[in-house]
Design a protein around this motif. Structure first.
Motif, PDB file in Angstrom:
ATOM      1  N   MET A   1       0.849  -1.164   0.000  1.00 25.95           N
ATOM      2  CA  MET A   1       0.000   0.000   0.000  1.00 25.95           C
ATOM      3  C   MET A   1       0.900   1.234   0.000  1.00 25.95           C
ATOM      4  SD  MET A   1      -3.030   0.983   2.676  1.00 25.95           S
ATOM      5  CE  MET A   1      -2.033   0.930   4.133  1.00 25.95           C
ATOM      6  N   ARG A   2       0.725   2.091  -0.987  1.00 21.29           N
ATOM      7  CA  ARG A   2       1.480   3.341  -1.067  1.00 21.29           C
ATOM      8  C   ARG A   2       0.543   4.482  -0.742  1.00 21.29           C
ATOM      9  NH1 ARG A   2       2.930   2.508  -6.701  1.00 21.29           N
ATOM     10  NH2 ARG A   2       1.469   4.190  -6.825  1.00 21.29           N
ATOM     11  N   PHE A   3       1.001   5.401   0.099  1.00 19.30           N
ATOM     12  CA  PHE A   3       0.204   6.545   0.500  1.00 19.30           C
ATOM     13  C   PHE A   3       0.899   7.794  -0.001  1.00 19.30           C
ATOM     14  CE2 PHE A   3      -0.191   9.903   3.688  1.00 19.30           C
ATOM     15  CZ  PHE A   3      -1.541  10.159   3.561  1.00 19.30           C
ATOM     16  N   GLY A   4       0.140   8.748  -0.477  1.00 17.20           N
ATOM     17  CA  GLY A   4       0.772   9.968  -0.925  1.00 17.20           C
ATOM     18  C   GLY A   4      -0.224  11.066  -1.205  1.00 17.20           C
ATOM     19  N   CYS A   5       0.318  12.147  -1.666  1.00 18.13           N
ATOM     20  CA  CYS A   5      -0.483  13.324  -1.989  1.00 18.13           C
ATOM     21  C   CYS A   5      -0.693  13.370  -3.489  1.00 18.13           C
ATOM     22  CB  CYS A   5       0.260  14.559  -1.518  1.00 18.13           C
ATOM     23  SG  CYS A   5      -0.470  16.077  -2.058  1.00 18.13           S
ATOM     24  N   LEU A   6      -1.921  13.621  -3.903  1.00 19.56           N
ATOM     25  CA  LEU A   6      -2.233  13.692  -5.329  1.00 19.56           C
ATOM     26  C   LEU A   6      -2.209  15.134  -5.817  1.00 19.56           C
ATOM     27  CD1 LEU A   6      -5.112  11.104  -5.744  1.00 19.56           C
ATOM     28  CD2 LEU A   6      -2.714  10.862  -6.286  1.00 19.56           C
ATOM     29  N   LEU A   7      -1.288  15.942  -5.302  1.00 21.83           N
ATOM     30  CA  LEU A   7      -1.208  17.320  -5.777  1.00 21.83           C
ATOM     31  C   LEU A   7      -0.370  17.415  -7.045  1.00 21.83           C
ATOM     32  CD1 LEU A   7      -0.918  19.572  -2.633  1.00 21.83           C
ATOM     33  CD2 LEU A   7      -2.667  19.586  -4.379  1.00 21.83           C
ATOM     34  N   THR A   8       0.758  16.752  -7.091  1.00 23.34           N
ATOM     35  CA  THR A   8       1.596  16.855  -8.277  1.00 23.34           C
ATOM     36  C   THR A   8       1.038  16.056  -9.437  1.00 23.34           C
ATOM     37  OG1 THR A   8       2.986  15.097  -7.425  1.00 23.34           O
ATOM     38  CG2 THR A   8       3.706  17.345  -7.015  1.00 23.34           C
ATOM     39  N   GLY A   9       0.389  14.951  -9.147  1.00 22.88           N
ATOM     40  CA  GLY A   9      -0.238  14.151 -10.198  1.00 22.88           C
ATOM     41  C   GLY A   9      -1.743  14.299 -10.113  1.00 22.88           C
ATOM     42  N   LEU A  10      -2.227  15.501 -10.149  1.00 21.47           N
ATOM     43  CA  LEU A  10      -3.650  15.763  -9.973  1.00 21.47           C
ATOM     44  C   LEU A  10      -4.473  14.902 -10.897  1.00 21.47           C
ATOM     45  CD1 LEU A  10      -3.428  19.621  -9.790  1.00 21.47           C
ATOM     46  CD2 LEU A  10      -3.766  18.056  -7.905  1.00 21.47           C
ATOM     47  N   PHE A  11      -5.482  14.281 -10.331  1.00 22.92           N
ATOM     48  CA  PHE A  11      -6.342  13.381 -11.079  1.00 22.92           C
ATOM     49  C   PHE A  11      -7.357  14.202 -11.847  1.00 22.92           C
ATOM     50  CE2 PHE A  11     -10.432  11.042 -10.905  1.00 22.92           C
ATOM     51  CZ  PHE A  11     -10.142  10.160 -11.922  1.00 22.92           C
ATOM     52  N   MET A  12      -7.335  14.084 -13.136  1.00 19.51           N
ATOM     53  CA  MET A  12      -8.299  14.777 -13.973  1.00 19.51           C
ATOM     54  C   MET A  12      -8.874  13.794 -14.968  1.00 19.51           C
ATOM     55  SD  MET A  12      -6.504  18.406 -14.712  1.00 19.51           S
ATOM     56  CE  MET A  12      -4.820  17.848 -14.769  1.00 19.51           C
ATOM     57  N   LEU A  13     -10.131  13.940 -15.239  1.00 17.84           N
ATOM     58  CA  LEU A  13     -10.817  13.061 -16.169  1.00 17.84           C
ATOM     59  C   LEU A  13     -11.719  13.904 -17.042  1.00 17.84           C
ATOM     60  CD1 LEU A  13     -11.967  10.287 -17.137  1.00 17.84           C
ATOM     61  CD2 LEU A  13     -13.566  10.473 -15.240  1.00 17.84           C
ATOM     62  N   GLY A  32     -11.153  19.911  -3.531  1.00 17.97           N
ATOM     63  CA  GLY A  32      -9.842  20.239  -2.979  1.00 17.97           C
ATOM     64  C   GLY A  32      -9.845  20.028  -1.480  1.00 17.97           C
ATOM     65  N   ASN A  33      -9.088  19.066  -0.996  1.00 19.85           N
ATOM     66  CA  ASN A  33      -9.021  18.767   0.439  1.00 19.85           C
ATOM     67  C   ASN A  33      -7.645  19.121   0.984  1.00 19.85           C
ATOM     68  OD1 ASN A  33     -11.626  17.767   0.378  1.00 19.85           O
ATOM     69  ND2 ASN A  33     -11.017  15.620   0.347  1.00 19.85           N
ATOM     70  N   ASP A  34      -7.603  20.129   1.863  1.00 17.59           N
ATOM     71  CA  ASP A  34      -6.378  20.513   2.564  1.00 17.59           C
ATOM     72  C   ASP A  34      -6.349  19.986   3.998  1.00 17.59           C
ATOM     73  OD1 ASP A  34      -4.810  22.004   0.763  1.00 17.59           O
ATOM     74  OD2 ASP A  34      -5.845  23.863   1.215  1.00 17.59           O
ATOM     75  N   ARG A  35      -7.492  19.955   4.645  1.00 21.89           N
ATOM     76  CA  ARG A  35      -7.590  19.643   6.073  1.00 21.89           C
ATOM     77  C   ARG A  35      -8.074  18.207   6.265  1.00 21.89           C
ATOM     78  NH1 ARG A  35      -4.673  23.089   5.938  1.00 21.89           N
ATOM     79  NH2 ARG A  35      -5.173  25.284   5.842  1.00 21.89           N
ATOM     80  N   TYR A  36      -7.258  17.420   6.959  1.00 19.17           N
ATOM     81  CA  TYR A  36      -7.561  16.017   7.221  1.00 19.17           C
ATOM     82  C   TYR A  36      -7.557  15.748   8.725  1.00 19.17           C
ATOM     83  CZ  TYR A  36      -7.152  14.862   2.293  1.00 19.17           C
ATOM     84  OH  TYR A  36      -7.365  14.783   0.949  1.00 19.17           O
ATOM     85  N   VAL A  37      -8.440  14.855   9.154  1.00 17.22           N
ATOM     86  CA  VAL A  37      -8.551  14.498  10.562  1.00 17.22           C
ATOM     87  C   VAL A  37      -7.316  13.736  11.028  1.00 17.22           C
ATOM     88  CG1 VAL A  37      -9.882  13.125  12.222  1.00 17.22           C
ATOM     89  CG2 VAL A  37     -11.064  14.500  10.509  1.00 17.22           C
ATOM     90  N   LEU A  39      -4.557  12.697   8.825  1.00 21.34           N
ATOM     91  CA  LEU A  39      -3.444  12.746   7.878  1.00 21.34           C
ATOM     92  C   LEU A  39      -2.834  14.143   7.904  1.00 21.34           C
ATOM     93  CD1 LEU A  39      -5.210  10.944   4.909  1.00 21.34           C
ATOM     94  CD2 LEU A  39      -3.555   9.956   6.490  1.00 21.34           C
ATOM     95  N   PRO A  40      -1.620  14.288   7.418  1.00 25.16           N
ATOM     96  CA  PRO A  40      -1.018  15.625   7.388  1.00 25.16           C
ATOM     97  C   PRO A  40      -1.844  16.580   6.522  1.00 25.16           C
ATOM     98  CG  PRO A  40       0.630  13.919   6.919  1.00 25.16           C
ATOM     99  CD  PRO A  40      -0.699  13.251   6.922  1.00 25.16           C
ATOM    100  N   ASP A  41      -2.035  17.788   7.023  1.00 19.98           N
ATOM    101  CA  ASP A  41      -2.736  18.798   6.238  1.00 19.98           C
ATOM    102  C   ASP A  41      -1.903  19.181   5.024  1.00 19.98           C
ATOM    103  OD1 ASP A  41      -4.920  18.900   7.933  1.00 19.98           O
ATOM    104  OD2 ASP A  41      -4.222  20.672   9.018  1.00 19.98           O
ATOM    105  N   LEU A  42      -2.591  19.631   4.001  1.00 20.21           N
ATOM    106  CA  LEU A  42      -1.940  20.099   2.779  1.00 20.21           C
ATOM    107  C   LEU A  42      -2.020  21.621   2.725  1.00 20.21           C
ATOM    108  CD1 LEU A  42      -3.340  17.369   0.374  1.00 20.21           C
ATOM    109  CD2 LEU A  42      -1.090  17.458   1.457  1.00 20.21           C
TER     110      LEU A  42
END
Length: 140
Positions: A1-13, A32-37, A39-42
């Motif tokens: 399981m890999r965890f990461g931020c999808l900011l650089t590879g923004l998912f667009m369809l 756009g989610n910056d605040r997480y319960v 996880l680290p905030d973005l």
């Protein structure tokens, strides 16, 4: 399981069943989610989402937009977006926030999801939103 931020590879369809149809609507979902319960905030996901939403509105898209959405709020916005899409419409989906890869599948994480941990792949699949499932929903 890999965890990461999808900011650089923004998912667009972008799905367009019929780009040439004069009656085709343009519908977009932007999250756009910056605040997480748990996880680290973005720092920039909300601003990125606002910028994308504004650009899409200028391109005559009907935009459904949300920030820092919990799972239930995300589900409601997804349902509203899905209900607005008709055959032949153009649909655009943008997500900025945390994501996780489980095997070959990618998942978008709502703001209230607990920290993904090893051995809890089933729980993580249930709490997050599968990118593959989202694409299938939009294509239907």
């Amino acid at each position: 399981m890999r965890f990461g931020c999808l900011l650089t590879g923004l998912f667009m369809l972008l799905v367009a069943a019929s780009v040439s149809s004069a009656s085709a609507a343009r519908v977009a979902l932007v999250i756009g989610n910056d605040r997480y319960v748990a996880l680290p905030d973005l720092q920039k996901a909300e601003n990125d989402a606002r910028s994308v939403a504004a650009a899409l509105e200028e391109l005559s898209f009907r935009v459904f937009v949300g920030s820092n959405l919990k799972r239930r709020e995300t589900n409601r916005l997804l349902a509203d977006f899905e209900a607005a899409i008709q055959p032949g419409d153009q649909a655009f989906f943008f997500f900025a926030g945390h994501g996780v890869a489980i095997g070959a599948e990618n998942y978008l994480i709502p703001s209230d999801m607990p920290q993904p941990r090893a051995g809890e792949e089933g729980l993580n699949r249930d709490e997050a939103h599968s990118v593959h499932s989202l694409i299938e929903r939009v294509q239907r």
